[in-house]
Design a protein around this motif. Structure first.
Motif, PDB file in Angstrom:
ATOM      1  N   UNK A  51       3.375 -40.602  12.700  1.00  0.00           N
ATOM      2  CA  UNK A  51       4.239 -39.441  13.529  1.00  0.00           C
ATOM      3  C   UNK A  51       5.650 -39.711  13.663  1.00  0.00           C
ATOM      4  N   UNK A  52       6.021 -40.803  13.797  1.00  0.00           N
ATOM      5  CA  UNK A  52       7.760 -41.017  13.664  1.00  0.00           C
ATOM      6  C   UNK A  52       8.359 -41.788  13.209  1.00  0.00           C
ATOM      7  N   UNK A  53       9.212 -41.136  11.979  1.00  0.00           N
ATOM      8  CA  UNK A  53       9.182 -41.711  10.671  1.00  0.00           C
ATOM      9  C   UNK A  53       9.867 -43.431  10.789  1.00  0.00           C
ATOM     10  N   UNK A  54       9.029 -44.300  10.134  1.00  0.00           N
ATOM     11  CA  UNK A  54       9.653 -45.827  11.265  1.00  0.00           C
ATOM     12  C   UNK A  54       9.328 -45.897  11.700  1.00  0.00           C
ATOM     13  N   UNK A  55       8.445 -46.209  12.835  1.00  0.00           N
ATOM     14  CA  UNK A  55       7.622 -46.751  13.523  1.00  0.00           C
ATOM     15  C   UNK A  55       6.275 -46.657  13.778  1.00  0.00           C
ATOM     16  N   UNK A  56       5.035 -47.516  13.867  1.00  0.00           N
ATOM     17  CA  UNK A  56       4.268 -48.350  14.000  1.00  0.00           C
ATOM     18  C   UNK A  56       3.472 -46.789  14.215  1.00  0.00           C
TER      19      UNK A  56
END
Ligand code: CAO
Length: 416
Positions: A51-56
Motif C-alpha cells: 500500500x506504500x511504495x518501497x515499504x514492507x
C-alpha cells in the motif's frame, strides 16, 4: 516481565503465512525468533499487495512482529556455514518450504540431527508425508478445498466456497505451534529433539470434523435434521452446503436489520438455542408459541424454521444490528452483529483487550495488527513491529562469533 518462552531460540525459515503465523505467536510469548530471508528480496510478502511504495507490505508486517531478520543465501557455502552454526545453538527450526526444498538445500532431518540432536524440526506442508499428493505445493484455498471446508461452505445452489478466514494458513501455523510446544515438553523428558509436522489439509480437516460427523449420520439415516434441506429439500449421499445454518444442533441464520438494502453488513446472526425458546418467544412478544406443540420442540419447529426467521426479521426491520442485539442480549439469546472489518478495526473493546494493537514501524509509521488472541493472567505480550529486511544480520553474526572483517566479507559474498 519475564516471558515463558524466553531463552528458546527459534530459527524461522518460514515464508508467506502458515509458517510465519506460527513463529510470530511463539515470539509474542518470548521466544528469540530469527527469520532467515533471502538477500535482496526476503519473504515474498514484503512486496506483495503493497500500500506504500518501497515499504514492507502489511501482509508481511502483520505476520512477522517481534522477530529478528537475518539475510542469508543458504544455497551458498558461506550461508550454509552460518545456518549450521545457528542450528548447533538453537532449539527449533521452523520451515514451510515446498516438499523437499530443505533436503535439496542440504539440511535433511538426518543432517540436522547430526548437527544438534536436541533440535526440533517443525514443518508445514500442504499434505502429510506419504499422502498421494505429498509432492504438491499448496496455498490457503487449495487446503480449504482439500480439507473439506469448501465442499461444505456456501449455499446449496452455488459452487463450493472458501472462507475469508485463513483455515489453511494461519490455522495450520497454530497447530504447528502446539506441536512445537509439545516437542519442547517432550525434550525436557528425553533430552532429544524430534520432527514435528502439520499438514494444511489435516489442519483444515481438524476444523471440519463436524462435517465428517454429518457424513456418517447421513450415511446412516439419509437426512440431516438441522440442515435447511430438512424436511422439504432433498439429500444426496454427500453432506450438502448448509448456507448460514448453525452446524452444532442449534438452528441459526443471518437475519436482515435496518439498512440491509444499502449496507452489506446490516445483519445479525440469530441462534434458536433449544433451551432459550421461552426467552426467544418473550423477546419477540410471541408467548403463545412457548407451549404450543407446533413450536415447543426443535423437531416441531424445523419445518417452519424459515417462517420463524422471517418473523424475527420483520420484528427487527426497523432496528439497526446493534439495537437488535441489545434487545436480544437482555433475553440471554446467543446472537451478534455481523461486523465489517472497518467496525472491527475501530472496535474499542478489541483495542482495550489488546486483540487489535497499533504498532510503530520504522518506515511505515503506525499500523494496525492483531495482538495475542490468547490472554494470560501472568503475562501480557507486547506486540512490536516486524523487522526490516536484514535488520539484525550483523547482530546475529556477532553473536555467532563472527568478527567485523568476517561479517564484511560475508556481506560481499552474499550480495545479490
Ligand atoms: N537462500 C537460498 N534459497 C532459498 C532461501 C534462502 N534464504 N529461502 C528459500 N530458498 C529457496 C528454496 O530452497 C527453494 O529452492 P529449490 O526450489 O531450488 O529447492 C526456493 O527458494 C523456493 O522455495 P519454495 O518452493 O518453497 O517457494 P515457492 O514460492 O515456489 O512456493 C509455497 C511457495 C508456499 C507454495 C511452497 O513453499 C509450499 O508449498 N510450502 C508448503 C505449504 C505452505 O506452507 N503453504 C502455505 C503458504 S502460506 O499461503
Amino acid at each position: 516481565m519475564s516471558m515463558p518462552l524466553e531463552g528458546i531460540k527459534i530459527i524461522d525459515f518460514t515464508h508467506v503465512q502458515a509458517g510465519p503465523a506460527c513463529t510470530q505467536m511463539l515470539a509474542w510469548f518470548g521466544a528469540d525468533v530469527i527469520k532467515i530471508e533471502r538477500p535482496g528480496a526476503g519473504d515474498v510478502t514484503r512486496s506483495q499487495l503493497r500500500d506504500i511504495p518501497g515499504v514492507d507490505a502489511l501482509y508481511f508486517t502483520m505476520l512477522n512482529s517481534n522477530k529478528k531478520s537475518l539475510t542469508l543465501d543458504t544455497k551458498k557455502p558461506e550461508g550454509k556455514e552460518v545456518l549450521e552454526k545457528l542450528i548447533r545453538e538453537s532449539d527449533v527450526l521452523v520451515e514451510n518450504f515446498a516438499p523437499g526444498a530443505l533436503d535439496r538445500m542440504g539440511f535433511s532431518w538426518e543432517r540436522i540431527q547430526e548437527l544438534n540432536p536436541r533440535m526440533i524440526l517443525a514443518s508445514v506442508k500442504g499434505f502429510s508425508e506419504g499422502h498421494h499428493y505429498e509432492d504438491l505445493k499448496v496455498y490457503e484455498n487449495v487446503a480449504q478445498c482439500a480439507g473439506g471446508a469448501a465442499s461444505t461452505t456456501g449455499f446449496w445452489d452455488g459452487p463450493p466456497t472458501v472462507s475469508g478466514a485463513a483455515l489453511g494458513d494461519s490455522n495450520t501455523g497454530m497447530h504447528l505451534a502446539i506441536g512445537i510446544l509439545t516437542a519442547l515438553m517432550g525434550r525436557q523428558k528425553t533430552g532429544r529433539g524430534q520432527k514435528v509436522s502439520a499438514s494444511m489439509q489435516d489442519a483444515v480437516l481438524n476444523l471440519t470434523r463436524v462435517k465428517l460427523r454429518d457424513q456418517q449420520r447421513l450415511d446412516k439415516v439419509g437426512f440431516l435434521e438441522e440442515y435447511p434441506q430438512y424436511p422439504n429439500g432433498k439429500f444426496t449421499d454427500v453432506v450438502p452446503r448448509g448456507g448460514n445454518a448453525g452446524g452444532g444442533g442449534q438452528p441459526g441464520w443471518v437475519l436482515k436489520c435496518k439498512g440491509w438494502e444499502t449496507d452489506p453488513n446490516a445483519y445479525i446472526y440469530f441462534t434458536i438455542q433449544s433451551h432459550a425458546w421461552g426467552q426467544i418467544c418473550k423477546a419477540l412478544g410471541k408467548e403463545e408459541w412457548i407451549d404450543d406443540p407446533a413450536y415447543n420442540t426443535p423437531i416441531a419447529r424445523q419445518d417452519k424454521i424459515f417462517d420463524i426467521f422471517a418473523f424475527i426479521e420483520d420484528f427487527i426491520k426497523d432496528k439497526t444490528k446493534f439495537e437488535a442485539v441489545d434487545i436480544f442480549r437482555k433475553f440471554d439469546i446467543p446472537c451478534a452483529p455481523v461486523l465489517s472489518m472497518k467496525e472491527i478495526a475501530e472496535d474499542e473493546s478489541l483495542r482495550k483487550s489488546g486483540s487489535i494493537v497499533e504498532v510503530e514501524h520504522k518506515e511505515r509509521g503506525k499500523y494496525l495488527t492483531v495482538g495475542s488472541p490468547i490472554k494470560f493472567s501472568e503475562l501480557t505480550p507486547e506486540i512490536k513491529a516486524s523487522p526490516l529486511l536484514g535488520e539484525h544480520t550483523d547482530e546475529v553474526l556477532k553473536r555467532l562469533g563472527y568478527s567485523d572483517e568476517q561479517i564484511a566479507a560475508l556481506h560481499a559474498q552474499q550480495a545479490v
